[in-house]
Design an enzyme around this catalytic site. Sequence first.
Site, short mmCIF file in Angstrom:
data_model
loop_
_atom_site.label_atom_id
_atom_site.label_comp_id
_atom_site.label_asym_id
_atom_site.label_seq_id
_atom_site.Cartn_x
_atom_site.Cartn_y
_atom_site.Cartn_z
N GLU A 295 10.20 -46.40 18.27
CA GLU A 295 10.92 -47.45 17.56
C GLU A 295 10.79 -48.78 18.28
OE1 GLU A 295 14.61 -45.31 15.33
OE2 GLU A 295 14.57 -45.05 17.51
N CYS B 72 -3.04 -62.88 30.58
CA CYS B 72 -3.18 -61.47 30.23
C CYS B 72 -4.52 -60.96 30.74
CB CYS B 72 -3.06 -61.27 28.71
SG CYS B 72 -3.01 -59.54 28.22
#
Length: 494
Positions: free
Chosen positions: A465, A130
């Site tokens: 969501e 990352c």
Amino acid sequence: MRHATAATETMENNSFTVTDLYKICAHCERLSKKDLGVRIPRPLGNGPSRFIPEKEILQVSKVDPRAQSIFEDAFAALGRLDNISLVMGFHPQYLESFLRTQHYLLQMDGPLSLHYRHYIGIMAAARHQCSYLVNLHVNDFLQVGGDPKWLNGLDGAPQKLQALGELNKILAHRPWLLTKAHIEHLLKAEEHSWSLAELIHAVVLLTHYHSLASFTFGCGITPEIHSDGGHTFRPLSLSQYCVCDIANGNGNGNDLEERRSSHQVRGRRMVSGEVEVLMERMKQLQECRDEEEASQEEMATRFEREKTESMLVATAEDEECVQSRDVSRHFEDPSYGYKDFSRRGEHVPTFRVQDYSWEDHGYSLVNRLYPDVGQLLDEKFQMAYNLTYNTMAMHKDVDTTMLRRAIWNYIHCMFGIRYDDYDYGEINQLLDRSFKVYIKTMVCSPEKTTKRMYESFWRQFQHSEKVHVNLLLMEARMQAELLYALRAITCYMT
């Protein structure tokens, strides 16, 4: 200079919005080489996420005053508003808890020095390649006085931090293999040994950044313009407009047309009734639960079946991940990962939550050795797990408890963690295969997460969501890693 001047004025008047902050954090492309006599960078991407339209993210603070306030406080404290915070801003309650916990781990009094904390963050994020988080903490590491030589590679860091490499590796990929022998090796080293309090601090940091790497990849977080990989000096190939224009909705015609087309595609997909099918399954499962409860033997069998099946779910079609040389220098044994375990078919032992749980065991251990952190973590876990707006896509007044619990327990099931009171037969009813592939990839091999995978699950649902889903995945993963680490520490102590 018009955009930069306007942003400065809003800061002076203390009336800035998240769009203004975004302008300040990003350099205005209209400041040309001719104006300043220097090369001016422009952002490589359109907004904080490759997966979520920029306009949706930047509209958050306009409709939620609480998000606006949190953004202002974060900017005032750090002098920046990072893209992770902007995306988490869809859920201000959670973001507030997250930032409070992260600030405590990195800035407040604790067992570890500041430069150690940021270096551990680098080590943890690097395990999943990352680069976004690695670069963020490389800068912070240097700002707090860290030795630049440590950044040449893990072998340039102190032996004490090098010894943490094995724990980092196991926690990130196969936490069920962690034993008290690993803990003893760190605590009883002849030289450069760790104290229990230091180790707890390190474990929390490792699990925090492993899971945050999952969120970063799962939401397609892009580097800020001032970061490595976040900018280019090449001229625009399309009409000349800047990130400030994009933030204000003044993009070029092609960009607007792409977004319009995207909404049309989403509208067509909604005809499929995906949400209605899921809601009907939830209703049927609740009715079956009310009528008849499975025996403990059957519940155990269903768990083992689901655990075995989860091992067979491929992560991102087993696409190979290209290692980044600058990132991989911060960890050892790059071939070690979750992928190797699934191919070899090794057995994952069952971890019964009734024998060692966060609520009854882990929480108190953390709070005793690193005061207040247990409370902060508990609040963050609860916030992610219980967060609901009682909506599903276009439907309102929906109880989503069953769905949230299925997602959380499926992640723990992949790590071998079992809840005796949960019927794992519900998981296959509520989580389809494309969603399971996304979950496993984001949790176990997040660096392989793609936009196609993000778009393939829950196609009718809003981006907010899906971000909530990613918060659930992140926190469930962190708690699973913590449970294994804290259990091993408890075994050592007893």
